[in-house]
Design a protein around this motif. Sequence first.
Motif, PDB file in Angstrom:
ATOM      1  N   VAL A 252      -0.143  -5.584   5.023  1.00  0.00           N
ATOM      2  CA  VAL A 252       0.175  -7.116   4.373  1.00  0.00           C
ATOM      3  C   VAL A 252       1.325  -7.548   6.637  1.00  0.00           C
ATOM      4  O   VAL A 252       2.138  -6.981   6.165  1.00  0.00           O
ATOM      5  N   GLY A 253       0.296  -8.665   7.042  1.00  0.00           N
ATOM      6  CA  GLY A 253       0.950  -9.082   8.081  1.00  0.00           C
ATOM      7  C   GLY A 253       2.089 -10.508   7.925  1.00  0.00           C
ATOM      8  O   GLY A 253       2.761 -10.490   8.770  1.00  0.00           O
ATOM      9  N   SER A 254       1.267 -10.812   6.560  1.00  0.00           N
ATOM     10  CA  SER A 254       2.173 -12.447   6.658  1.00  0.00           C
ATOM     11  C   SER A 254       3.395 -11.652   6.298  1.00  0.00           C
ATOM     12  O   SER A 254       3.712 -10.600   5.261  1.00  0.00           O
ATOM     13  N   VAL A 255       4.898 -13.116   6.722  1.00  0.00           N
ATOM     14  CA  VAL A 255       5.938 -12.830   5.987  1.00  0.00           C
ATOM     15  C   VAL A 255       6.052 -14.526   5.902  1.00  0.00           C
ATOM     16  O   VAL A 255       7.252 -15.110   5.690  1.00  0.00           O
ATOM     17  N   THR A 256       5.180 -14.851   5.960  1.00  0.00           N
ATOM     18  CA  THR A 256       5.506 -16.065   4.339  1.00  0.00           C
ATOM     19  C   THR A 256       6.069 -16.591   3.003  1.00  0.00           C
ATOM     20  O   THR A 256       6.197 -14.898   2.471  1.00  0.00           O
ATOM     21  N   GLU A 257       7.091 -17.056   2.536  1.00  0.00           N
ATOM     22  CA  GLU A 257       7.838 -16.436   1.406  1.00  0.00           C
ATOM     23  C   GLU A 257       7.520 -16.430   0.247  1.00  0.00           C
ATOM     24  O   GLU A 257       7.405 -16.061  -0.247  1.00  0.00           O
ATOM     25  N   LEU A 270       3.233  -3.412 -10.376  1.00  0.00           N
ATOM     26  CA  LEU A 270       2.305  -2.423 -10.390  1.00  0.00           C
ATOM     27  C   LEU A 270       3.499  -0.857 -10.134  1.00  0.00           C
ATOM     28  O   LEU A 270       1.900  -0.253  -9.474  1.00  0.00           O
ATOM     29  N   GLY A 271       4.121  -1.206  -9.612  1.00  0.00           N
ATOM     30  CA  GLY A 271       4.777   0.404  -9.190  1.00  0.00           C
ATOM     31  C   GLY A 271       4.432   0.141  -7.489  1.00  0.00           C
ATOM     32  O   GLY A 271       4.743   1.523  -6.885  1.00  0.00           O
ATOM     33  N   ALA A 272       4.150  -1.085  -7.165  1.00  0.00           N
ATOM     34  CA  ALA A 272       3.857  -0.813  -5.257  1.00  0.00           C
ATOM     35  C   ALA A 272       4.930  -0.195  -4.401  1.00  0.00           C
ATOM     36  O   ALA A 272       6.282  -0.969  -4.807  1.00  0.00           O
ATOM     37  N   HIS A 273       4.751   0.598  -3.580  1.00  0.00           N
ATOM     38  CA  HIS A 273       5.953   1.024  -2.185  1.00  0.00           C
ATOM     39  C   HIS A 273       5.089   0.380  -1.238  1.00  0.00           C
ATOM     40  O   HIS A 273       4.652   0.942  -0.966  1.00  0.00           O
ATOM     41  N   TYR A 274       6.136  -0.188  -0.125  1.00  0.00           N
ATOM     42  CA  TYR A 274       5.834  -0.832   0.917  1.00  0.00           C
ATOM     43  C   TYR A 274       6.576  -0.044   1.825  1.00  0.00           C
ATOM     44  O   TYR A 274       8.415   0.424   1.336  1.00  0.00           O
ATOM     45  N   VAL A 275       6.513  -0.188   3.396  1.00  0.00           N
ATOM     46  CA  VAL A 275       6.271   0.913   4.413  1.00  0.00           C
ATOM     47  C   VAL A 275       7.103  -0.122   5.100  1.00  0.00           C
ATOM     48  O   VAL A 275       6.134  -1.685   5.378  1.00  0.00           O
ATOM     49  N   LEU A 276       8.829  -0.522   5.407  1.00  0.00           N
ATOM     50  CA  LEU A 276       8.922  -2.323   6.359  1.00  0.00           C
ATOM     51  C   LEU A 276       8.668  -1.500   7.706  1.00  0.00           C
ATOM     52  O   LEU A 276       8.989  -0.626   8.255  1.00  0.00           O
ATOM     53  N   MET A 277       8.131  -2.630   8.705  1.00  0.00           N
ATOM     54  CA  MET A 277       7.415  -2.298   9.302  1.00  0.00           C
ATOM     55  C   MET A 277       8.192  -3.582  10.638  1.00  0.00           C
ATOM     56  O   MET A 277       8.665  -4.742  10.407  1.00  0.00           O
ATOM     57  N   ASP A 278       9.298  -2.816  11.533  1.00  0.00           N
ATOM     58  CA  ASP A 278      10.259  -4.085  12.196  1.00  0.00           C
ATOM     59  C   ASP A 278       9.801  -4.642  13.543  1.00  0.00           C
ATOM     60  O   ASP A 278       8.688  -4.102  14.225  1.00  0.00           O
ATOM     61  N   PRO A 279       9.263  -5.727  13.158  1.00  0.00           N
ATOM     62  CA  PRO A 279       8.898  -6.860  14.098  1.00  0.00           C
ATOM     63  C   PRO A 279       9.171  -6.636  15.974  1.00  0.00           C
ATOM     64  O   PRO A 279       8.831  -7.053  16.458  1.00  0.00           O
ATOM     65  N   ASP A 280      10.824  -6.098  15.562  1.00  0.00           N
ATOM     66  CA  ASP A 280      11.723  -6.377  16.545  1.00  0.00           C
ATOM     67  C   ASP A 280      10.957  -4.706  17.529  1.00  0.00           C
ATOM     68  O   ASP A 280      11.979  -5.148  18.448  1.00  0.00           O
ATOM     69  N   VAL A 303      -0.379   2.265  -5.660  1.00  0.00           N
ATOM     70  CA  VAL A 303      -0.231   0.881  -4.699  1.00  0.00           C
ATOM     71  C   VAL A 303       0.651   1.147  -3.599  1.00  0.00           C
ATOM     72  O   VAL A 303       2.009   1.093  -4.133  1.00  0.00           O
ATOM     73  N   LEU A 304      -0.062   1.047  -2.161  1.00  0.00           N
ATOM     74  CA  LEU A 304       0.417   1.380  -0.962  1.00  0.00           C
ATOM     75  C   LEU A 304       0.374   1.163  -0.329  1.00  0.00           C
ATOM     76  O   LEU A 304      -0.731   0.079  -0.029  1.00  0.00           O
ATOM     77  N   GLY A 305       1.804   0.308   0.920  1.00  0.00           N
ATOM     78  CA  GLY A 305       1.374  -0.530   1.741  1.00  0.00           C
ATOM     79  C   GLY A 305       2.690  -0.263   3.198  1.00  0.00           C
ATOM     80  O   GLY A 305       3.705  -0.074   2.999  1.00  0.00           O
ATOM     81  N   VAL A 306       2.060  -1.358   4.276  1.00  0.00           N
ATOM     82  CA  VAL A 306       3.159  -1.359   4.304  1.00  0.00           C
ATOM     83  C   VAL A 306       2.646  -2.743   5.145  1.00  0.00           C
ATOM     84  O   VAL A 306       2.324  -3.830   5.131  1.00  0.00           O
ATOM     85  N   ARG A 307       4.348  -3.608   5.934  1.00  0.00           N
ATOM     86  CA  ARG A 307       4.384  -4.554   5.405  1.00  0.00           C
ATOM     87  C   ARG A 307       5.391  -5.017   6.786  1.00  0.00           C
ATOM     88  O   ARG A 307       6.254  -3.703   6.692  1.00  0.00           O
ATOM     89  N   VAL A 308       5.591  -5.865   6.395  1.00  0.00           N
ATOM     90  CA  VAL A 308       6.404  -6.788   8.162  1.00  0.00           C
ATOM     91  C   VAL A 308       7.886  -7.178   7.213  1.00  0.00           C
ATOM     92  O   VAL A 308       7.299  -8.543   7.051  1.00  0.00           O
ATOM     93  N   ALA A 309       8.747  -6.906   7.832  1.00  0.00           N
ATOM     94  CA  ALA A 309       9.924  -7.215   7.576  1.00  0.00           C
ATOM     95  C   ALA A 309       9.679  -9.517   7.588  1.00  0.00           C
ATOM     96  O   ALA A 309       9.382  -9.235   8.588  1.00  0.00           O
ATOM     97  N   PRO A 310      10.360  -9.607   6.813  1.00  0.00           N
ATOM     98  CA  PRO A 310      10.624 -11.097   7.174  1.00  0.00           C
ATOM     99  C   PRO A 310      10.715 -11.994   7.767  1.00  0.00           C
ATOM    100  O   PRO A 310      12.369 -12.297   7.536  1.00  0.00           O
TER     101      PRO A 310
END
Length: 458
Positions: A252-257, A270-280, A303-310
């Motif tokens: 997940v790269g989108s940081v929209t609301e 779904l009990g999804a687990h995400y690892v946060l990526m610091d965009p800075d 359900v596993l994922g990586v997402r960019v911190a909002p």
Amino acid sequence: MAQILVVADDLTGSNATGALFARQGLHTVTVSDLEQVPRYADAVDVLVVNTGSRRFTQAESYDAVHAAVTAAAGDGLVVKRVDTTLRGNPGRELDAVVDAVTVGDASTPVRVLAVPAFPDAGRTTVGGIHLVDGVPLTRTPVAQDLFNSVRHSRITSVIGEQSALTTAEVPLDVVEDGPDRVLEALRQPARVLVCDATDNEHLRTVAAAAARLTAEDGTRWISLDSGPFGAALAAELGIRPAGAAPRVLAIVGSVTEATNEQIARTEKALGAHYVLMDPDDPAPDPQRIVGELQAAADSGAGVLGVRVAPTAVRDPAAAERILRCLAEVAVHAVDALNPGGLYTSGGDVAAAVTGALGAEGFAIEAEVLPLAVAGHLAGGPHSGLPFATKGGLIGGPDAAVACLERLRAMHTRGAPRAPGTPGRPGPSGDPDADPDGSGTPHNSTSGSNHRRAEEVSS
């Protein structure tokens, strides 16, 4: 035996409800002949039995449903699927389920949750009144149905016309207050509890409260609903596919609301687990992220994922750095986790990930919702991997859940089938047909009770 038994009164409703469970990765089969029930009950997670009884007399409906539940002879969750507009004989068929479930066992408390709302199809319940697009049932065409006219808008009246089971209502303000308030309401002594709901979150709230009561005192719930609530209750009760659950990876790269809300829904539903990526972070470490994903997988997350911190990203160089990292995470995570499906949010992310995976293209199977599609990677070392992609601004709160469940369903199609099981069709159509939109029709039969086996509905 099957973990879930669904008893429905027509074929399209059977397949529609089966599709909702299949989206959760549960191996689901619909049959329309009682002789087929023992054959499939030990081979699937969800057995859907179509009694074809919507136009039966009350006595005939009772007999057909009682026979179906008795033939299944299990102790799992029983869902009495009703028409979204409550046509047919819901009260008498509910009696049949209760009688069949409770025979010979007086020690387990058995109660009914009547939650027929189907918010995505405009069917809601407010103040105990069932509505179609905001209009009470008795002011809609179903009140003049030649074969199954509905004479009441209040659900307790529909049930009470055919059943002597005691009923009580759980109003919308209680549901909106959350699971704690609903749990209090569920403790009242009525045998059937009719719950208001106007959106999918309300269904999950009631289901969560019901699961808590089951954990407390062993209550066995029977669900009287049009499909979505039964699926929500199964999830809250912790019903999962037999064997290894399909693992899904989300990038997940989108940081929209909108994306933030959608991610929150996947965590809750779904009990999804995400690892946060610091965009800075000037030098993000893909291997660290993959390691955290592996640890979450080892802990049982499906359900596993990586997402960019909002955080707003306005530096083009930072945006490129983020895309490269996400793509590298996808490559290593696919190798390490061997997921059954891959989901991306954000158009640039989808392009970067598919390119990094060496895909030559994308074989499109279906539109999950507008501007969100599912299919398979075509070409390259991961050809055939189920893949879904959605724009970051696209869809309502449940859009990401729908995409992830779609991937689970696609994975389930490869599940072992009972000997002689017909080839699987894909579900599509209206709320009383097939709601997940794959566009492939189910097999169908003719006759008053469809006297032969149907199909795998996953």
